[in-house]
Design an enzyme around this catalytic site. Structure first.
Site, PDB file in Angstrom:
ATOM      1  N   TYR A 107      -7.658  46.189  38.974  1.00  0.00           N
ATOM      2  CA  TYR A 107      -6.801  45.697  37.886  1.00  0.00           C
ATOM      3  C   TYR A 107      -5.368  45.504  38.391  1.00  0.00           C
ATOM      4  O   TYR A 107      -4.765  44.443  38.223  1.00  0.00           O
ATOM      5  CB  TYR A 107      -6.808  46.681  36.701  1.00  0.00           C
ATOM      6  CG  TYR A 107      -5.600  46.515  35.817  1.00  0.00           C
ATOM      7  CD1 TYR A 107      -5.530  45.456  34.915  1.00  0.00           C
ATOM      8  CD2 TYR A 107      -4.504  47.383  35.920  1.00  0.00           C
ATOM      9  CE1 TYR A 107      -4.400  45.270  34.135  1.00  0.00           C
ATOM     10  CE2 TYR A 107      -3.380  47.200  35.144  1.00  0.00           C
ATOM     11  CZ  TYR A 107      -3.328  46.144  34.256  1.00  0.00           C
ATOM     12  OH  TYR A 107      -2.206  45.958  33.497  1.00  0.00           O
ATOM     13  N   SER A 147       3.029  44.247  35.498  1.00  0.00           N
ATOM     14  CA  SER A 147       2.973  45.679  35.220  1.00  0.00           C
ATOM     15  C   SER A 147       3.736  46.456  36.276  1.00  0.00           C
ATOM     16  O   SER A 147       3.793  46.057  37.445  1.00  0.00           O
ATOM     17  CB  SER A 147       1.506  46.097  35.247  1.00  0.00           C
ATOM     18  OG  SER A 147       1.387  47.492  35.291  1.00  0.00           O
ATOM     19  N   LYS A 149      -2.768  41.991  39.128  1.00  0.00           N
ATOM     20  CA  LYS A 149      -1.373  41.741  38.725  1.00  0.00           C
ATOM     21  C   LYS A 149      -0.531  41.336  39.945  1.00  0.00           C
ATOM     22  O   LYS A 149       0.275  40.418  39.885  1.00  0.00           O
ATOM     23  CB  LYS A 149      -0.776  42.972  38.032  1.00  0.00           C
ATOM     24  CG  LYS A 149      -1.394  43.274  36.676  1.00  0.00           C
ATOM     25  CD  LYS A 149      -1.151  42.163  35.661  1.00  0.00           C
ATOM     26  CE  LYS A 149      -1.887  42.358  34.362  1.00  0.00           C
ATOM     27  NZ  LYS A 149      -1.864  41.172  33.471  1.00  0.00           N
TER      28      LYS A 149
HETATM   29  N1  UFG Z   1      -2.940  60.851  29.877  1.00  0.00           N
HETATM   30  C1  UFG Z   1      -3.432  62.079  29.489  1.00  0.00           C
HETATM   31  N2  UFG Z   1      -4.520  62.095  28.673  1.00  0.00           N
HETATM   32  C2  UFG Z   1      -5.142  60.977  28.231  1.00  0.00           C
HETATM   33  C3  UFG Z   1      -4.621  59.706  28.626  1.00  0.00           C
HETATM   34  C4  UFG Z   1      -3.512  59.695  29.466  1.00  0.00           C
HETATM   35  O1  UFG Z   1      -2.904  63.121  29.867  1.00  0.00           O
HETATM   36  O2  UFG Z   1      -6.137  61.052  27.502  1.00  0.00           O
HETATM   37  C5  UFG Z   1      -1.754  60.818  30.741  1.00  0.00           C
HETATM   38  C6  UFG Z   1      -2.009  60.109  32.048  1.00  0.00           C
HETATM   39  O3  UFG Z   1      -2.527  61.010  32.986  1.00  0.00           O
HETATM   40  C7  UFG Z   1      -0.615  59.593  32.381  1.00  0.00           C
HETATM   41  C8  UFG Z   1       0.005  59.324  31.026  1.00  0.00           C
HETATM   42  O4  UFG Z   1      -0.757  60.060  30.095  1.00  0.00           O
HETATM   43  O5  UFG Z   1       0.121  60.590  33.005  1.00  0.00           O
HETATM   44  C9  UFG Z   1      -0.025  57.863  30.639  1.00  0.00           C
HETATM   45  O6  UFG Z   1      -1.347  57.385  30.769  1.00  0.00           O
HETATM   46  P1  UFG Z   1      -1.805  55.968  30.206  1.00  0.00           P
HETATM   47  O7  UFG Z   1      -3.256  55.804  30.525  1.00  0.00           O
HETATM   48  O8  UFG Z   1      -1.386  55.818  28.795  1.00  0.00           O
HETATM   49  O9  UFG Z   1      -0.912  54.957  31.041  1.00  0.00           O
HETATM   50  P2  UFG Z   1      -0.859  54.719  32.605  1.00  0.00           P
HETATM   51  O10 UFG Z   1       0.550  54.981  32.995  1.00  0.00           O
HETATM   52  O11 UFG Z   1      -1.901  55.423  33.351  1.00  0.00           O
HETATM   53  O12 UFG Z   1      -1.297  53.190  32.646  1.00  0.00           O
HETATM   54  C10 UFG Z   1      -0.474  52.211  32.124  1.00  0.00           C
HETATM   55  C11 UFG Z   1      -1.281  50.999  31.670  1.00  0.00           C
HETATM   56  C12 UFG Z   1      -1.924  50.323  32.826  1.00  0.00           C
HETATM   57  C13 UFG Z   1      -0.949  50.085  33.932  1.00  0.00           C
HETATM   58  C14 UFG Z   1      -0.247  51.356  34.290  1.00  0.00           C
HETATM   59  C15 UFG Z   1       0.822  51.161  35.306  1.00  0.00           C
HETATM   60  O13 UFG Z   1      -2.271  51.373  30.734  1.00  0.00           O
HETATM   61  O14 UFG Z   1      -2.433  49.085  32.369  1.00  0.00           O
HETATM   62  O15 UFG Z   1       0.383  51.877  33.136  1.00  0.00           O
HETATM   63  O16 UFG Z   1       1.335  52.384  35.703  1.00  0.00           O
HETATM   64  F1  UFG Z   1      -1.553  49.624  35.040  1.00  0.00           F
END
Ligand code: UFG
Length: 346
Positions: free
Chosen positions: A151, A126, A155
């Site tokens: 988590y 990741s 990785k």
């Molecule tokens: N977000 C919102 N509202 C929500 C969910 C997410 O605004 O309900 C925003 C988050 O704050 C972030 C973006 O959307 O800015 C993406 O969020 P995600 O949860 O979809 O993805 P992340 O980038 O946080 O996480 C993903 C994977 C993880 C991994 C990570 C690495 O889900 O497994 O990328 O950066 F670790």
């Protein structure tokens, strides 16, 4: 062609990869304990490809069961290892659950790989290993930063375990693929992401809000140092991501690796904000998404996107789909799931 063990093959990325492997003539064996997926995903894979992959349900942390599997399937050529817990939030609450599951299963597989003459492994890593990088876009040479969550740490540690393991056994091969943010579903809408309970990730939350299961999407922060204030990620279509695994598997089987352990970033190279996701979704589907801006989510980084040049050049792989196509496929899957599969359960 080759027989590939896909661990976590009924999960989100695993199922899309199984479809691509079968399409390329590989024989696929799926191992999954169904802790976060459903057996009927196999129906979807079969409907798309016309082939039902072999499936065995067990936990890869079970050393004896894993060994028995490899004694039965003596002709596995390579492994794509997806099976792992993946909830960032849960990992903070239950760190040992994450360390035990994600690391023990990996070590069991590596042991088996050596013992049973499996050529190599493609490992699901990741972009979380980079934390908030100082320079964007982020290349594979960017320094690994201390993980924010257990988590993410699994990785990082997994990559280190694989690298050390290969140093001790130069005949073995592995490729770690550092995914940015996979979204979307198979264009048929027959398989897709299936979050249990309230989704943590943005796109499933968007589609569930659009279909009326969730009242409103919370946008976690609009005060970041980005053009529209919302956080930026590199969202890539899960089918593009799945295809990269086929290229990586071929690279191992055809012995094209430059060294026995390689790492590739898989992303589009384009940073997209949360507001852009919402607006593009509305544009391509014609459906409004209710949203409200709330505070930042703890542990979130501000912005990250990939430099995918190395994968583009060395693997000959490129993320082809547009953001609109990816979001439309996610929407198609959400509707199919609610219309068909959910009703079938009742
Ligand atoms: N977000 C919102 N509202 C929500 C969910 C997410 O605004 O309900 C925003 C988050 O704050 C972030 C973006 O959307 O800015 C993406 O969020 P995600 O949860 O979809 O993805 P992340 O980038 O946080 O996480 C993903 C994977 C993880 C991994 C990570 C690495 O889900 O497994 O990328 O950066 F670790």
């Amino acid at each position: 062609m080759g027989k590939i063990l896909v661990t976590g093959g009924t999960g989100y990325i695993g199922s899309h990869t199984a479809v691509e492997l079968i399409g390329q003539g590989f024989e696929v064996v799926i191992v999954d304990n169904l802790s976060n997926s459903q057996e009927r995903t196999l129906d979807g894979i079969e409907e798309i490809t016309g082939v039902r992959p072999l499936f065995e349900r067990f936990d890869l942390c079970d050393t004896e069961r894993t060994e028995a599997f490899f004694q039965k399937h003596t002709d596995i050529d390579a492994i794509i290892h997806f099976a792992a817990y993946k909830s960032v939030g849960e990992s903070v609450q239950e760190p040992l659950k994450y360390y035990r599951n994600n690391l023990v299963s990996l070590m069991n597989l590596l042991d088996a790989m050596k013992k049973h003459g499996v050529q190599g492994m493609v490992f699901s890593s990741s972009c979380t290993v980079y934390g908030q990088p100082d320079e964007l876009p982020v290349t594979e040479q960017a320094p690994i930063q201390k993980a924010v969550s257990p988590y993410g740490n699994t990785k990082q540690i997994s990559e280190e375990i694989i690298e050390d393991f290969l140093k001790a056994g130069p005949a073995l091969n592995a490729i770690s693929l550092r995914y940015f943010n996979p979204i979307g579903a198979h264009p048929t809408g027959l398989i897709g992401e299936l979050p249990l309970g309230v989704p943590e990730n943005l796109v499933p939350y968007v589609t569930q809000t659009a279909i009326g299961i969730r009242k409103e999407l919370k946008v976690f922060g609009d005060d970041y140092d980005t053009p529209d204030g919302s956080a930026i990620r590199d969202y890539l279509h899960v089918v593009d991501l799945a295809k990269a695994h086929i290229v990586a598997i071929r690279r191992i089987l055809e012995r094209k690796q430059k060294k026995n352990y390689e790492v590739f970033n898989l992303g589009t190279g384009r940073g997209v904000s949360v507001f852009e996701i919402i607006h593009t979704f509305e544009e391509v589907t014609g459906v409004k998404v209710n949203y409200v801006v709330t505070g930042r989510r703890p542990g979130d980084i501000e912005k990250i996107w990939a430099d995918p040049t190395y994968a583009n050049k060395e693997l000959g792989w490129k993320a082809e789909s547009t953001l609109g196509e990816a979001l439309l496929s996610a929407w198609k899957w959400e509707q199919y799931y609610r219309d068909h599969l959910e009703k079938a359960k009742q």
